[in-house]
Design a protein around this motif. Structure first.
Motif, PDB file in Angstrom:
ATOM      1  N   ALA A   1      -4.513 -38.107  -0.186  1.00  0.00           N
ATOM      2  CA  ALA A   1      -3.491 -39.026   0.340  1.00  0.00           C
ATOM      3  C   ALA A   1      -2.855 -38.492   1.600  1.00  0.00           C
ATOM      4  O   ALA A   1      -2.302 -39.250   2.387  1.00  0.00           O
ATOM      5  N   ASN A   2      -2.914 -37.183   1.810  1.00  0.00           N
ATOM      6  CA  ASN A   2      -2.283 -36.586   2.985  1.00  0.00           C
ATOM      7  C   ASN A   2      -3.263 -36.361   4.126  1.00  0.00           C
ATOM      8  O   ASN A   2      -2.897 -35.798   5.159  1.00  0.00           O
ATOM      9  N   THR A   3      -4.519 -36.748   3.923  1.00  0.00           N
ATOM     10  CA  THR A   3      -5.517 -36.528   4.965  1.00  0.00           C
ATOM     11  C   THR A   3      -5.377 -37.579   6.057  1.00  0.00           C
ATOM     12  O   THR A   3      -5.319 -38.771   5.775  1.00  0.00           O
ATOM     13  N   LYS A   4      -5.370 -37.103   7.319  1.00  0.00           N
ATOM     14  CA  LYS A   4      -5.241 -38.031   8.451  1.00  0.00           C
ATOM     15  C   LYS A   4      -6.608 -38.584   8.810  1.00  0.00           C
ATOM     16  O   LYS A   4      -7.606 -37.864   8.839  1.00  0.00           O
ATOM     17  N   LYS A   5      -6.634 -39.860   9.062  1.00  0.00           N
ATOM     18  CA  LYS A   5      -7.860 -40.514   9.480  1.00  0.00           C
ATOM     19  C   LYS A   5      -7.871 -40.675  10.982  1.00  0.00           C
ATOM     20  O   LYS A   5      -6.841 -40.801  11.606  1.00  0.00           O
ATOM     21  N   THR A   6      -9.052 -40.675  11.568  1.00  0.00           N
ATOM     22  CA  THR A   6      -9.183 -40.931  12.993  1.00  0.00           C
ATOM     23  C   THR A   6     -10.105 -42.114  13.193  1.00  0.00           C
ATOM     24  O   THR A   6     -10.879 -42.477  12.310  1.00  0.00           O
ATOM     25  N   ASN A   7     -10.021 -42.723  14.368  1.00  0.00           N
ATOM     26  CA  ASN A   7     -10.859 -43.876  14.662  1.00  0.00           C
ATOM     27  C   ASN A   7     -12.116 -43.492  15.426  1.00  0.00           C
ATOM     28  O   ASN A   7     -12.799 -44.344  15.961  1.00  0.00           O
ATOM     29  N   GLY A   8     -12.438 -42.193  15.472  1.00  0.00           N
ATOM     30  CA  GLY A   8     -13.632 -41.748  16.163  1.00  0.00           C
ATOM     31  C   GLY A   8     -13.415 -41.414  17.620  1.00  0.00           C
ATOM     32  O   GLY A   8     -14.258 -40.761  18.238  1.00  0.00           O
ATOM     33  N   PHE A   9     -12.309 -41.861  18.209  1.00  0.00           N
ATOM     34  CA  PHE A   9     -12.012 -41.570  19.608  1.00  0.00           C
ATOM     35  C   PHE A   9     -11.399 -40.179  19.693  1.00  0.00           C
ATOM     36  O   PHE A   9     -10.553 -39.818  18.880  1.00  0.00           O
ATOM     37  N   PRO A  10     -11.805 -39.357  20.672  1.00  0.00           N
ATOM     38  CA  PRO A  10     -11.295 -37.985  20.741  1.00  0.00           C
ATOM     39  C   PRO A  10      -9.790 -37.942  20.991  1.00  0.00           C
ATOM     40  O   PRO A  10      -9.248 -38.736  21.748  1.00  0.00           O
ATOM     41  N   GLY A  11      -9.143 -36.998  20.366  1.00  0.00           N
ATOM     42  CA  GLY A  11      -7.712 -36.814  20.545  1.00  0.00           C
ATOM     43  C   GLY A  11      -7.401 -35.918  21.723  1.00  0.00           C
ATOM     44  O   GLY A  11      -8.293 -35.390  22.400  1.00  0.00           O
TER      45      GLY A  11
END
Length: 284
Positions: A53-63
């Motif tokens: 539940a605490n894991t951050k998701k990304t949309n595949g675009f580099p941060g």
């Protein structure tokens, strides 16, 4: 408002806008939402994949952190050469600038004298205008297949394409600037029996210089746009090929870094011509 204060305020606004863009980028690439089903429970697939539940998701675009690491890596060794498909960003940028510079110089050598001829001779302007109007709207990249077939060299073909796209703005602006020189100045030169060459260099050229530099500035902007697209088509070397090669390597951070390099380089080139234009512009 004093000019210095106005410049400071504009710089402050630019910094604020940059901060907003970076903040938006950071928020967009670090969305911490967790997929839930209709009952509000976590997605079982995400649980199986080890996402809590605490894991951050990304949309595949580099941060921003990934971009920072890529920028540091690329700028720390910009001139390395490990073979045809692995060269540093400095080398690739150098190839592109060399092609643009050579094609641009050749275009200037052709366009500026011809522009003087058209501006000083209404007869020649009417005679050549149909050809100019037909050739000017043709996309520079449309010439690439013909250039590759006749020249049989991708690098020289790129220079030819830069020549084609650079010649028209310089030609038209030079002709307009020369034709717009005040008649009074030309009449004074004629009264003083100044020959045609001295009139062209001492009267017409200084008066038309701002307009000529405007055409050169426009041409440089177009040339920098075209060389990137041309290098994507023909490959080999250059910043355009670097973008395409990194995309094929699925390195999105390197692609974005190259885009930033293209933008900054274009801005610097434009600033150079803007400065030259300011130097030759007469203000009372």
């Amino acid at each position: 408002m004093p000019k210095k204060a106005s410049r400071w305020h504009s710089s402050l606004i630019s910094v604020i806008l940059l901060g907003m863009i970076l903040l938006s980028w950071h928020i967009w690439t670090t969305d911490s939402s967790v997929d839930t089903d209709a009952s509000g429970k976590k997605d079982e697939y995400a649980e199986l994949m080890g996402n809590s539940a605490n894991t951050k998701k990304t949309n595949g675009f580099p941060g921003l952190a990934e971009m920072g690491a890529t920028i540091k890596k690329e700028l720390s060794h910009p001139f390395y050469d490990n073979g045809p498909n692995d060269k540093g960003i400095g080398i690739q940028l150098g190839y592109s600038l060399a092609r643009v510079g050579l094609g641009f110089i050749i275009a200037a050598v052709v366009a500026i004298p011809l522009g003087f001829l058209l501006g000083m001779s209404p007869l020649m302007q009417r005679a050549l205008n149909p050809f100019i109007q037909i050739l000017k709207p043709i996309s520079p990249l449309a010439w690439m297949p013909l250039a590759l077939y006749t020249i049989k060299d991708s690098s020289v073909s790129g220079i030819f394409v830069i020549f084609i796209c650079s010649v028209w703005p310089m030609l038209m602006n030079t002709a307009f600037g020369v034709a717009s020189v005040r008649r009074d100045w030309l009449n004074v030169a004629k009264t003083l029996e100044v020959n045609a060459w001295r009139t062209a260099f001492l009267v017409i050229l200084p008066a038309a210089a701002p307009t000529i530099l405007t055409g050169m500035r426009i041409s440089m902007g177009i040339a920098w746009l075209v060389i990137v697209a041309a290098e994507m088509l023909v490959g080999g070397t250059g910043i355009g090929y670097f973008v395409w090669n990194e995309w094929n390597n699925l390195s999105l951070t390197s692609v974005i870094f190259a885009i930033l390099v293209i933008g900054v380089s274009g801005m610097i080139l434009d600033m150079i011509f803007a400065r030259l234009q300011k130097l030759v512009t007469y203000t009372e």
